[in-house]
Motif scaffolding. Sequence first.
Motif, PDB file in Angstrom:
ATOM      1  N   ALA A  36      -0.801 -14.373  -4.280  1.00  0.00           N
ATOM      2  CA  ALA A  36      -1.925 -15.305  -4.188  1.00  0.00           C
ATOM      3  C   ALA A  36      -3.206 -14.566  -3.801  1.00  0.00           C
ATOM      4  O   ALA A  36      -4.274 -14.817  -4.371  1.00  0.00           O
ATOM      5  N   LEU A  37      -3.107 -13.645  -2.853  1.00  0.00           N
ATOM      6  CA  LEU A  37      -4.279 -12.854  -2.463  1.00  0.00           C
ATOM      7  C   LEU A  37      -4.764 -11.984  -3.613  1.00  0.00           C
ATOM      8  O   LEU A  37      -5.970 -11.837  -3.839  1.00  0.00           O
ATOM      9  N   LEU A  38      -3.829 -11.418  -4.354  1.00  0.00           N
ATOM     10  CA  LEU A  38      -4.197 -10.594  -5.505  1.00  0.00           C
ATOM     11  C   LEU A  38      -4.924 -11.420  -6.554  1.00  0.00           C
ATOM     12  O   LEU A  38      -5.918 -10.971  -7.129  1.00  0.00           O
ATOM     13  N   GLN A  39      -4.446 -12.643  -6.794  1.00  0.00           N
ATOM     14  CA  GLN A  39      -5.112 -13.519  -7.762  1.00  0.00           C
ATOM     15  C   GLN A  39      -6.533 -13.834  -7.327  1.00  0.00           C
ATOM     16  O   GLN A  39      -7.466 -13.835  -8.146  1.00  0.00           O
ATOM     17  N   GLN A  41      -8.455 -11.960  -5.431  1.00  0.00           N
ATOM     18  CA  GLN A  41      -9.245 -10.741  -5.602  1.00  0.00           C
ATOM     19  C   GLN A  41      -9.563 -10.484  -7.070  1.00  0.00           C
ATOM     20  O   GLN A  41     -10.680 -10.067  -7.409  1.00  0.00           O
ATOM     21  N   MET A  42      -8.611 -10.759  -7.954  1.00  0.00           N
ATOM     22  CA  MET A  42      -8.857 -10.553  -9.382  1.00  0.00           C
ATOM     23  C   MET A  42      -9.936 -11.505  -9.894  1.00  0.00           C
ATOM     24  O   MET A  42     -10.783 -11.119 -10.695  1.00  0.00           O
ATOM     25  N   ARG A  43      -9.908 -12.752  -9.432  1.00  0.00           N
ATOM     26  CA  ARG A  43     -10.958 -13.705  -9.825  1.00  0.00           C
ATOM     27  C   ARG A  43     -12.321 -13.225  -9.345  1.00  0.00           C
ATOM     28  O   ARG A  43     -13.312 -13.301 -10.079  1.00  0.00           O
ATOM     29  N   LYS A  50     -18.734 -10.054 -14.525  1.00  0.00           N
ATOM     30  CA  LYS A  50     -19.636 -10.885 -15.319  1.00  0.00           C
ATOM     31  C   LYS A  50     -21.070 -10.755 -14.814  1.00  0.00           C
ATOM     32  O   LYS A  50     -22.011 -10.624 -15.605  1.00  0.00           O
ATOM     33  N   LEU A  51     -21.220 -10.808 -13.489  1.00  0.00           N
ATOM     34  CA  LEU A  51     -22.563 -10.682 -12.909  1.00  0.00           C
ATOM     35  C   LEU A  51     -23.163  -9.311 -13.197  1.00  0.00           C
ATOM     36  O   LEU A  51     -24.349  -9.191 -13.519  1.00  0.00           O
TER      37      LEU A  51
END
Length: 71
Positions: A36-39, A41-43, A50-51
């Motif tokens: 969950a933490l990895l997800q 961080q990936m987001r 994108k920025l």
Amino acid sequence: MKCLTDAQAKTGTLPDHEITEEQFFEQFAAIEEGLALLQIQMRAMSENAKLFGSLARHMRRSICPATLSPR
């Protein structure tokens, strides 16, 4: 229940100790929490990419504006 955490060890042997069901579920919960933490961080990294891409395009356009081709 056999513990297979060292299945890829270079010794070529599997551990011979057993873990309890409670230990197994604790390890599984820890893996889920890590995922969950990895997800998250990936987001965040995706948003940052994108920025950064938007900033790079803006900088490129302001430094080297497109010129109209003569017709």
